[in-house]
Design a protein around this motif. Structure first.
Motif, short mmCIF file in Angstrom:
data_model
loop_
_atom_site.label_atom_id
_atom_site.label_comp_id
_atom_site.label_asym_id
_atom_site.label_seq_id
_atom_site.Cartn_x
_atom_site.Cartn_y
_atom_site.Cartn_z
N GLN A 143 43.60 18.08 38.21
CA GLN A 143 44.69 17.96 37.24
C GLN A 143 44.69 19.12 36.26
N ASN A 144 43.52 19.46 35.73
CA ASN A 144 43.40 20.56 34.77
C ASN A 144 42.96 21.82 35.51
N PRO A 145 43.82 22.83 35.60
CA PRO A 145 43.43 24.03 36.36
C PRO A 145 42.21 24.73 35.78
N ASP A 146 41.94 24.52 34.48
CA ASP A 146 40.77 25.17 33.88
C ASP A 146 39.46 24.60 34.43
N ASP A 147 39.53 23.43 35.08
CA ASP A 147 38.34 22.90 35.76
C ASP A 147 38.07 23.63 37.07
N GLN A 148 39.04 24.42 37.51
CA GLN A 148 38.95 25.07 38.82
C GLN A 148 38.86 26.59 38.71
N LEU A 149 39.26 27.13 37.57
CA LEU A 149 39.31 28.58 37.39
C LEU A 149 38.22 28.99 36.42
N PHE A 150 37.27 29.79 36.89
CA PHE A 150 36.10 30.12 36.06
C PHE A 150 35.70 31.58 36.17
N SER A 151 36.40 32.37 36.98
CA SER A 151 36.02 33.77 37.19
C SER A 151 36.78 34.69 36.22
N PRO A 152 36.34 35.93 36.09
CA PRO A 152 37.01 36.85 35.16
C PRO A 152 38.45 37.18 35.53
N THR A 153 38.76 37.20 36.84
CA THR A 153 40.10 37.55 37.26
C THR A 153 40.64 36.54 38.26
N VAL A 154 41.95 36.53 38.42
CA VAL A 154 42.60 35.67 39.40
C VAL A 154 42.07 35.96 40.80
N GLY A 155 41.96 37.25 41.13
CA GLY A 155 41.49 37.62 42.46
C GLY A 155 40.10 37.10 42.74
N ASP A 156 39.21 37.16 41.75
CA ASP A 156 37.85 36.66 41.93
C ASP A 156 37.85 35.15 42.17
N ASP A 157 38.69 34.44 41.41
CA ASP A 157 38.76 32.99 41.59
C ASP A 157 39.22 32.63 43.00
N ILE A 158 40.26 33.32 43.47
CA ILE A 158 40.83 32.98 44.77
C ILE A 158 39.89 33.37 45.91
N ALA A 159 39.09 34.41 45.70
CA ALA A 159 38.16 34.86 46.74
C ALA A 159 36.90 34.02 46.81
N MET B 114 43.67 37.90 33.92
CA MET B 114 42.68 36.91 33.51
C MET B 114 43.32 35.53 33.52
N PRO B 115 42.72 34.57 34.19
CA PRO B 115 43.35 33.25 34.31
C PRO B 115 43.73 32.61 32.98
N HIS B 116 42.87 32.76 31.95
CA HIS B 116 43.16 32.07 30.69
C HIS B 116 44.31 32.72 29.92
N HIS B 117 44.84 33.85 30.41
CA HIS B 117 46.01 34.46 29.80
C HIS B 117 47.31 34.01 30.47
N LEU B 118 47.22 33.19 31.49
CA LEU B 118 48.40 32.74 32.22
C LEU B 118 48.95 31.45 31.61
N SER B 119 50.20 31.15 31.90
CA SER B 119 50.79 29.89 31.48
C SER B 119 50.19 28.75 32.28
N ILE B 120 50.39 27.51 31.82
CA ILE B 120 49.85 26.37 32.54
C ILE B 120 50.42 26.29 33.95
N GLY B 121 51.71 26.59 34.10
CA GLY B 121 52.32 26.57 35.42
C GLY B 121 51.72 27.63 36.34
N GLN B 122 51.48 28.82 35.79
CA GLN B 122 50.87 29.88 36.60
C GLN B 122 49.43 29.52 36.97
N ARG B 123 48.69 28.93 36.03
CA ARG B 123 47.31 28.54 36.33
C ARG B 123 47.27 27.46 37.41
#
Length: 260
Positions: A109-125, A158-167
């Motif tokens: 539900q909360n994307p911040d529970d899933q996104l923890f890396s410095p960049t979007v690319g790192d998280d997805i990889a 950086m994930p934490h700079h994105l909107s909730i929808g983008q995250r």
């Protein structure tokens, strides 16, 4: 006959009904689960979901929706669970956990529970790296997942700079890189504004995977799901076509749900 005249209705199909040749995506048999404090969250749950179905789990907080979802890829289970869970014909167990988690992708539900890396690319990889894939395959999957969620070009953000929808889109992309057969979503539209919500619906509708989601959003159920399940006190009490449930005012009132 109104859905509210029945406690449990036979599961509907995506189009014309389950046939013997349709593959089973999820089979839950006599599943019960108690938390460490003794609270019983699931009580003899039986559920079959066929490949390609889009199924919504509804009900009040504490009904067992999220607990059931977390069993589908082994986040919950073990000694406190009784019964069996199978995904794509594979029984969920400690021995099969790695394979199961490649088959079943969970979006929290909360994307911040899933996104923890410095960049979007790192998280997805991260998922493909955990799978031990080579760099070329990882890069392919990252690019493909970003394109699928309409976030191409965001690799260095950086994930934490994105909107909730983008995250939320990025958190979905982290799961898509695993190329799962089944997507499990916990309150996918929570916190989204109308535009982001519509974009999420369009995105989920375009995906080929079997979808199972818990939600309080009745408009989401109306717009995306063909089958809906109502849970209460750890049990499945209604299982019927979504368009029947959302138009049964008596049933919705009985289980504390709102008309869409």
């Amino acid at each position: 006959m109104p859905v509210s005249d029945l406690m449990t209705v036979a599961p509907p199909s995506v189009e014309e009904g389950p046939t013997p040749t349709r593959s089973c995506a999820v089979r839950v048999t006599n599943l019960s689960y108690a938390y460490p404090d003794g609270h019983v969250a699931l009580r003899d749950v039986n559920l079959t979901i066929y490949a390609g179905e889009r199924v919504a789990l509804m009900g009040p907080n504490g009904a067992g929706k999220s607990t059931l979802l977390m069993h589908l890829n082994g986040i919950f289970g073990g000694a406190r669970s009784r019964g069996t869970v199978e995904v794509a014909g594979l029984t969920v167990s400690p021995a099969t956990l790695k394979r199961v988690r490649a088959l079943v992708g969970v979006v929290f539900q909360n994307p911040d529970d899933q996104l923890f890396s410095p960049t979007v690319g790192d998280d997805i990889a991260y998922g493909p790296l955990y799978m031990g894939l080579d760099r070329q395959e990882i890069d392919r999957r990252v690019a493909q997942a970003l394109a699928a969620v309409d976030m191409a070009g965001f690799e260095e953000r950086m994930p934490h700079h994105l909107s909730i929808g983008q995250r939320k889109r990025v958190s979905l992309a982290t799961v898509l890189t695993m190329e799962p057969e089944i997507l499990v979503l916990d309150e996918p539209s929570a916190g989204l504004d109308p535009r982001a919500r519509r974009g999420l619906i369009d995105l989920l509708r375009s995906l080929p995977q079997t979808l199972v989601a818990s939600t309080h959003d009745m408009r989401l159920v109306r717009d995306l799901f063909e089958r809906a399940i109502i849970m209460q006190e750890g049990r499945i009490v209604v299982d019927a076509p979504a368009n029947e449930i959302i138009h049964d005012a008596g049933l919705l009132e009985e289980y504390g749900l709102e008309l869409p």
